[in-house]
Design an enzyme around this catalytic site. Structure first.
Site: not given
Length: 278
Positions: A56-58, A120, A167, A177
């Site tokens: 994921h990215y935040t 993440e 994701h 993401d």
């Protein structure tokens, strides 16, 4: 009268003895000391609980991400920061489920929190657009840290390359993401993840340019073959177009259109069901 009292007394004594015997029997059946386990034999009917890694990215800064992931009903096992060098926070032990995947599907497996590890990556995020902008690039040091972490998790849990996903791959209708700037090919070259056969894809693309790209039913079958959840409607509905977009973010990040075309069809056809493809 004396006979009746004696009989009653005898019956009471016998009943008392019976109760005492039951009590002693119950005590005797209790285990004395800790349980002993014999691990010398193992069942072949088993597999690891963890078989997917989700990246994921935040879409936020490091302080905001850590606040969200530690104080709300959303979490991940690890957070890789954008510090130099990056810091890897372990927020949830791997033997517990983190709440990171949500409603999701991969190769027909659904609600993946119970069987996945969530990572993440601190990154500002990406806004989907039509000008080809892939968003802010990830730093080399951050990607190196994510590769090392992912490789370690995959090795310990025997996770296959096709089950290292974004994701967006497992929830294409909801998520984008880690975005098109995430270097999936570099991951696959490092032995972490899957990639397509580029030579085969070039040949397939030339053929599709001559003949036209396949119909919706073909795309749906191929997307399902490589893991994506798609309707079987035989037309390019919203779910199919979202899956095409997720595939493009992963395997054709320079041009994410969420529309079918010869190059997307060729790369999809050249992607192995299992393995790295390199």
């Amino acid at each position: 009268m004396h006979t009746l009292v004696s009989a009653t007394s005898t019956s009471c004594k016998r009943f008392s003895i019976f109760l005492l015997a039951l009590l002693l029997s119950g005590c005797a059946s209790q285990v004395s000391g800790p349980l002993r386990f014999d691990d010398s034999m193992k069942s072949r009917g088993q597999s690891g609980r963890i078989d997917i890694i989700v990246l994921h990215y935040t879409a936020s800064t490091k302080p905001s991400a850590l606040m969200t992931l530690t104080n709300r009903d959303v979490s991940a096992h690890y957070v890789v920061t954008d510090d130099k060098p990056p810091i890897v926070y372990r927020l949830v032990n791997e033997d517990k489920s983190a709440w990171h995947a949500g409603e999701s599907s991969w190769y027909g497996k659904t609600f993946l929190n119970q069987r996945s590890i969530g990572i993440e990556i601190v990154h500002p995020g990406w806004t989907k657009n039509s000008n080809g902008d892939k968003g802010m690039p990830y730093s080399d040091t951050q990607i190196a840290a994510v590769i090392e972490l992912t490789r370690d998790i995959a090795k310990r849990n025997n996770i296959s390359p096709e089950n290292i996903v974004g994701h967006s791959d497992i929830a294409p209708m909801r998520k984008i993401d880690p975005g098109p700037s995430f270097p999936w090919k570099k991951f696959a070259q490092a032995g972490v993840g899957r990639w397509f056969d580029e030579a085969a894809a070039a040949k397939y693309e030339a053929n599709f340019i001559r003949t036209g790209y396949p119909d919706a039913g073909w795309f749906q079958k191929q997307l399902k073959r490589v893991g994506y959840q798609v309707p079987e409607s035989n037309y390019f509905d919203a779910g199919t177009l979202a899956a095409i977009g997720a595939f493009q973010m992963h395997y054709r990040p320079d041009r994410v259109t969420s529309r079918p075309d010869p190059q997307t069809a060729a790369r999809l056809m050249a992607l192995p069901t299992t393995g790295s493809g390199l």
